[in-house]
Enzyme design. Structure first.
Site, PDB file in Angstrom:
ATOM      1  N   SER A  83     -65.221  64.943 -39.478  1.00 38.05           N
ATOM      2  CA  SER A  83     -64.005  64.860 -40.294  1.00 38.05           C
ATOM      3  C   SER A  83     -64.389  64.863 -41.763  1.00 38.05           C
ATOM      4  CB  SER A  83     -63.231  63.587 -39.963  1.00 38.05           C
ATOM      5  OG  SER A  83     -62.181  63.379 -40.891  1.00 38.05           O
ATOM      6  N   TYR A  93     -61.368  54.785 -38.941  1.00 39.77           N
ATOM      7  CA  TYR A  93     -61.545  56.175 -38.549  1.00 39.77           C
ATOM      8  C   TYR A  93     -62.629  56.840 -39.393  1.00 39.77           C
ATOM      9  CZ  TYR A  93     -60.535  61.106 -37.768  1.00 39.77           C
ATOM     10  OH  TYR A  93     -60.648  62.443 -37.463  1.00 39.77           O
TER      11      TYR A  93
END
Length: 218
Positions: A187, A202
């Protein structure tokens, strides 16, 4: 004389740097312009993918099948696994699939031991040359760390443990055969963005994915 030597050193250093950039550019162009790679010949006849039942994982599973790879589909919903298997059969009729139902959020607990044992047995019997670690959890979304209880972060373990345990199950066969590729989906939250306070956990788990991938590659 000292100035000349200093200037010459800078020239050599600059030349080395430019040569390194040119080599990287040529290598990149060679990859772009060469013909499509025969994935089966390079890596093996089977691929394992986690989280193939929706989104990016669904698209990757279909594209891998269209490339001729048979697929081990790893997810926690048997009905959705059957759906993606049927989709793959329509998209690539000659491709074989095997479903492996595994509660990814329960990894590293007693509830996952039997499922992991079955997955290891499955991949040991196949020529698995590609592993795609796609499964991940984003929720809870857009909250500061202190605004969510600890129990709400539990499922986030998927981002760490699914990646680690499934890789550990698949990679021994690749090592034995001397070929294979592991693809981990990361990510931008862990690389391009300095901090992401509303997605602290996250971003932290995806940073693990980045470091895990680099260390595995070395």
């Amino acid at each position: 004389m000292n100035m000349m030597a200093w200037f010459a050193s800078l020239v050599v250093l600059g030349a080395v740097y430019v040569a390194a950039l040119a080599f990287r550019l040529v290598r990149h162009l060679a990859v772009c312009f060469r013909g499509p790679k025969d994935i089966r010949r390079c890596y093996g006849t089977w691929a394992t993918i986690t989280g193939p039942t929706s989104g990016i994982g669904w698209s990757l599973a279909v594209e891998l099948a269209r490339s001729g790879l048979n697929l081990v589909l790893v997810g926690q919903d048997p009905a959705k696994l059957r759906d993606i298997s049927q989709t793959i059969c329509r998209a690539a009729p000659t491709v074989k699939t095997q479903d492996s139902s595994l509660g990814l959020s329960l990894l590293a607990t007693a509830h996952s031991d039997e499922a992991m044992r079955r997955l290891r047995q499955t991949v040991e019997a196949l020529d698995v040359g590609v592993l795609v670690n796609n499964a991940g959890v984003l929720e809870p979304c857009a909250v500061f760390l202190h605004e969510a209880g600890a129990e709400e972060w539990v499922d986030m373990r998927v981002n760490l443990l699914a990646l680690t345990e499934v890789t550990a199950a698949v990679i021994p066969g690749m090592v034995d055969r001397g070929r294979g590729a592991v693809v981990n989906l990361g990510s931008a939250s862990s690389e391009a963005i300095p901090s992401l306070p509303l997605y602290t956990m996250y971003a932290a788990t995806k940073r693990y994915v980045a470091r895990f991938s680099k260390s595995l590659h070395c």
